[in-house]
Design an enzyme around this catalytic site. Structure first.
Site, PDB file in Angstrom:
ATOM      1  N   LYS A  61       0.881  -1.200   0.115  1.00  0.00           N
ATOM      2  CA  LYS A  61      -0.010   0.175   0.017  1.00  0.00           C
ATOM      3  C   LYS A  61       0.911   1.207   0.063  1.00  0.00           C
ATOM      4  CE  LYS A  61      -3.724   2.046   2.611  1.00  0.00           C
ATOM      5  NZ  LYS A  61      -4.803   1.807   3.703  1.00  0.00           N
ATOM      6  N   SER A  93      -9.123   2.676   3.440  1.00  0.00           N
ATOM      7  CA  SER A  93      -8.571   3.283   2.397  1.00  0.00           C
ATOM      8  C   SER A  93      -7.303   2.408   1.729  1.00  0.00           C
ATOM      9  CB  SER A  93      -7.503   4.355   3.118  1.00  0.00           C
ATOM     10  OG  SER A  93      -6.671   3.820   3.935  1.00  0.00           O
ATOM     11  N   SER A 122      -9.531   0.401   7.275  1.00  0.00           N
ATOM     12  CA  SER A 122      -9.047   0.403   6.033  1.00  0.00           C
ATOM     13  C   SER A 122      -8.343  -0.880   5.591  1.00  0.00           C
ATOM     14  CB  SER A 122      -8.053   1.431   6.042  1.00  0.00           C
ATOM     15  OG  SER A 122      -8.198   2.733   6.178  1.00  0.00           O
TER      16      SER A 122
END
Length: 479
Positions: A86, A161, A185
């Site tokens: 990520k 996210s 997330s």
């Protein structure tokens, strides 16, 4: 030597075993996923940084190591398995945008400790995945990284996210993916895209710093409980450079899957939203009902003790005091280019003096203790919806944001209302896709919460649900 075609939806632990048995080469595996990225990512937008030459170089080195190994046991557990990272954490030599048009694009000088653990475990880093700016919203729709789309319905968000991580795994562009969770997330995209997403106990997995006063932690998104357990064995290692890091667990999480849940566990449920006025979608309620019926059918006891939550205003105040500073520490080359809601969060944070912030942090810790002590008094496991809604349509969050940029956060409450509570408390929580909504064709997750340091119970409970409601063979239309 050429082997049979690779199923891109093969679980990571099975891919690793096939590589060790020399049934498939790390180069073939990397080429498989790079080809999937070429085919699918232009539409779905999971990746924000590709370094295909680096991937192929690392895969070639992994293949050479397989050839040299005297025994398969000499290889690390995930040798040659691709994994994307990520874009909130550093990978040496790659840029970290934090999802922001205002961030610099200089290559990182060193990798985050989480990334180093992945590399030590044999993973081949597959690129970087999309995130909302600073990870502050549960979707990725930004000027910097574009719109990430759900492979089950590209008109809908995949959550966030860790948006790109969820898309990549669900669509078969990666066997598993690194993710981070500061308010849901990991668990939110797991629910939106039909995956397993476990947020570990605060401190179990260490980054370079304590993220957002401990709200944030690292983990993975996977298709199977076994992959989640094996990846957690890699991540949950004692970090001698972090005073908050506990000793490495004595028993592996993979071994925990071979043990049944203890008799006499107290299993409770929280179905109504912790914040008044947020309705819970019937499909999300159905997911909880499915999980509870399954546990009951295996002889586990379901209690009726209500989960003691403080007033919603206290929860929201505790969370937002810390959430306002979520972008602190991000090096910005062009601060004026950050998104309006994050500018508003920065302004709100700067309006609080250090004394008030310290008082707010103390109240958050007191609130956390009160919630956890109430949990321990009544429960061993708590079952909730992961989200109060199905994955929203792309752009739905924009309503009212022209007048008030912080409406982006308020509009996101139905996505994070059940998950963010347990970022405040630091408890481990997992989302598993036990339900499939017939009306929309979308997966729906259920969240299971345990006491701190009881990831073993979460994995065992998740395995019960996985066996009763197999989800690993489901394939999204866009995958």
């Amino acid at each position: 030597m050429t082997h049979a075609p690779i199923d891109p939806f093969t679980p990571a632990v099975e891919l690793a075993a096939a590589i060790r048995r020399k049934e498939v080469s790390p180069v073939e595996v990397a080429d498989c996923y790079l080809a999937r990225m070429d085919e699918l990512d232009p539409r779905l937008n999971a990746f924000c940084h590709r370094a295909d030459d680096d991937v192929r170089k690392a895969a070639s080195a992994a293949a050479d190591a397989v050839a040299r190994a005297r025994s398969p046991e000499d290889l690390p557990p995930f040798h040659g398995v691709p994994l994307p990272v990520k874009d909130l954490v550093d990978v040496a030599g790659w840029p970290t945008t934090h999802g922001s048009a205002g961030a610099g694009r200089a290559p990182a000088a060193a990798s985050d400790p989480v990334v180093r653990r992945f590399v030590d475990a044999g993973f081949v880093l597959l690129g970087k995945t999309t995130t909302s700016e600073f990870g502050s919203l549960p979707f990725t729709e930004s000027d910097a990284l574009g719109v990430s789309r759900n492979p089950w319905d590209p008109d809908r968000t995949p959550g966030g996210s860790s948006s790109g991580a969820g898309v990549a795994v669900a669509a078969g562009m990666a066997p598993l993916a690194h993710a981070e969770d500061g308010g849901g997330s990991i668990r939110i995209p797991a629910s939106c895209t039909g995956l397993v997403g476990l947020k570990p106990t605060r401190g179990l997995v260490t980054n370079a710093v304590v993220e957002v006063e401990g709200l944030g932690t690292g983990g993975v998104l996977t298709r199977s409980v076994a992959d989640t357990a094996a990846a957690l064995d890699v991540l949950a290692r004692h970090d001698p450079g972090a005073w908050w890091s506990p000793p490495t667990p004595r028993t592996s999480f993979t071994a925990a899957l071979e043990t049944e849940l203890p008799a006499g566990l107290r299993i409770g449920a929280l179905i109504d939203s912790p914040i008044d006025g947020i309705p819970v979608h019937p499909a999300c309620v159905a997911a909880v009902d499915t999980a509870l019926r399954t546990f009951e059918s295996t002889g586990l006891h379901l209690g009726d003790t209500p989960f003691p939550l403080p007033p919603a205003g206290e929860l929201v105040a505790a969370f937002t005091t810390l959430w306002n500073v979520g972008g602190a520490g991000v090096p910005l080359a062009e601060p004026d280019r950050i998104e309006p809601h994050n500018r508003a969060l920065r302004d709100a944070a700067r309006a609080i003096d250090s004394w008030s912030y310290a008082e707010g942090l103390r109240r958050t810790q007191e609130l956390s203790r009160r919630i956890v002590e109430g949990f321990l008094a009544g429960f061993d496991l708590l079952v909730t919806p992961t989200m109060a809604c199905l994955p929203p349509l792309v752009g739905a969050w924009r309503a009212g944001t022209d007048d008030d940029p912080l409406r982006a956060l308020v509009n996101s409450y139905p996505m994070g209302v059940f998950t963010s509570v347990f970022n405040v408390t630091g408890q481990p929580a997992v989302s598993v896709p036990v339900h499939h909504d017939e009306a929309t064709g979308l997966p729906v997750g259920v969240q299971i919460v345990a006491a701190p340091w009881r990831e073993d119970l979460l994995l065992q409970a998740s395995r019960i649900l996985e066996l009763a409601h197999p989800w690993t063979t489901r394939r999204p239309p866009a995958g």
